[in-house]
Structure formats: structure tokens, C-alpha cells
Write an enzyme that holds these catalytic residues in place. Sequence first.
Site, PDB file in Angstrom:
ATOM      1  CG  HIS A 133      -0.228  -0.002   2.527  1.00 53.25           C
ATOM      2  ND1 HIS A 133       0.207   1.133   3.154  1.00 53.25           N
ATOM      3  CD2 HIS A 133       0.117  -1.021   3.343  1.00 53.25           C
ATOM      4  CE1 HIS A 133       0.778   0.841   4.301  1.00 53.25           C
ATOM      5  NE2 HIS A 133       0.750  -0.473   4.435  1.00 53.25           N
ATOM      6  CG  ASP A 134      -0.371   4.337   1.180  1.00 48.53           C
ATOM      7  OD1 ASP A 134      -1.184   5.117   0.658  1.00 48.53           O
ATOM      8  OD2 ASP A 134      -0.648   3.619   2.159  1.00 48.53           O
ATOM      9  N   GLY A 151       5.026  -0.879   3.049  1.00 49.39           N
ATOM     10  CA  GLY A 151       4.217   0.259   2.618  1.00 49.39           C
ATOM     11  C   GLY A 151       5.029   1.532   2.455  1.00 49.39           C
TER      12      GLY A 151
END
Length: 288
Positions: A133-134, A151
Site C-alpha cells: 500500500h501507498d 508500505g
Amino acid sequence: MQMAGKRPETAETAEIHATALVDPRARIGENVRIGPWCLVGPNVTIGDGVCLHASVIVDGYTTLRESVEVYPFVTIGLAPQDLKYAGEPTLCEVGANTVIRENVTIHRGTAQGHALTRIGANCLIMANSHVAHDCVLGDRVIIVNNVVMGGHVEIDDDAKVMGSAALHQFVRIGRGAVVGGVCGVEMDVIPYGSVLGNRARLVGLNWIGLKRSGVGPEEMQAMRRAFRTLYPRHGATEAVLESRIAEVRAEYGHLPRIAEMLDFMEAPSRRGLTRVARQEGQSETEGA
């Protein structure tokens, strides 16, 4: 999901296999191919010329730009592996002409991060890799087999991460850098840097990559001198790094690649800079 064999109204020229499940609310471009046993969610946008070979899942608020090619058993845009995630409508985006090989997992962003996971254009993400994520990957990035990212990792244009490397969350990998195979990267890697080791240590610049990108002998020599000033052979205390950066900027700051390195080193960082290590027999002409 729509019934197998029925096409979304927005995909008149798409080739959708009878076993694929494509939500009628998904936006499907021209000349898209969606192979057997694929699943496409309602908030997905698939650009012209995209190919999902077979058994691919694309979900969430995900956009695949033009001519992306996705191989079997890939998942894109699923919920992040973050206990703070509460189902927010965060995003995932893959740039044009990027190729994603078998068993890759790419998770959407989180509200606590960028709310976006982004892979740039003309990238190659090889089998069994994980983009968390991200994460934000630039253009022409190559991720070799079995690479895993925490992340919020940022990888700039033209960087390469070799097989089975592991990137700690919030790490930054600069433009044109190369991360060696089976490397644990806990701190930032400067643009055009080359890191090796069980715990990544900076062993020089990515000389071969620089040559391949057209850097001439004069600029190469300037980059060698700048690197030696920034990272003296016998080491130096962190306290004087600021003065070494200022010295290099005064002498070589007019050269864009060196200026980019210095800007990267001075930028705020959650992880700090990878430490330098001179390995026995390491040549400054080596790279990847």
C-alpha cells in the site's frame, strides 16, 4: 458481478472470455482482452489495449492505463495489509505499457498514506513480487522476481531492484539506482547508487547503468569525484556530511545528476541514508 459471457455495454470491442466475471459498472476501453477466469470489480477502469491473460483479479478503485499486460494469478487493487485500513475508497494505478508477471500482488493505498498506490509507465514487475500500500514507482522501473516492499516505498524512474530484495517501509530508492539481489534495504538509496549485502550498504554508483543511459566520460569522472568527496574511502562522521554536500554542490552542482543526488540527500527522510561500505575487491567500474 455480471453473468459469465455477458459483456459490459462500455466494452463493444473488448474480447471477454465466457468464464470471466466483469462487473457491468467497470469501464472497459477499446481492444481489451480479458482472459479465462478473470474478475474485474465495479470501480475498475481498464484502458485501451490492456490484456489480462487469465485468472487475474482487478478490484477497488483501480486504473490500468493503455496497453498494460497482466499475466496469470496477479491481484491488483485489493485491500492493503494494514490493520488501520477501514475500507476507505483509496486508489491504485498502473501506468501505460507496464508488464506485470505471474503471482504479483499490488495493494491499494491507505487513508493514512497517499491514498494511492502507483506504478508508472513502461515498468516490468517480475513474478512473485509484492507492491504494498501507498508505494509509488516511477517510469521504467524494473522489479525482479520475489522482491517485497513494505508500505510507502518510493522508487524513482529507471531504478532496478534485483531478485529477492526486501525494501523496508518508507524507504526511498533514487533515480537510476540499483539494489542487489537478496538485499535487505532499511535506509534510502541515493540516485544512481548501487547497494549490496544482507543489509544493504552503498558500494558505489551504478556505473554500468549510467553508461547505458548515455552518460559521457567527462560527466562520469565528475560523478566519481563527487562520490569520493561525499563518501571518503576511510569514512567520516555523520556530523560533517552537511559540509561535504556543500563542497560537492559548490564544485559540481551545475551537473543535473549530481544536483539530483544532493537534493535527495538533503530531503526529509523517514529512514535516513544507506551507509557506505567498501568491499574487498570492489571496483568502482562495477555495477548492474
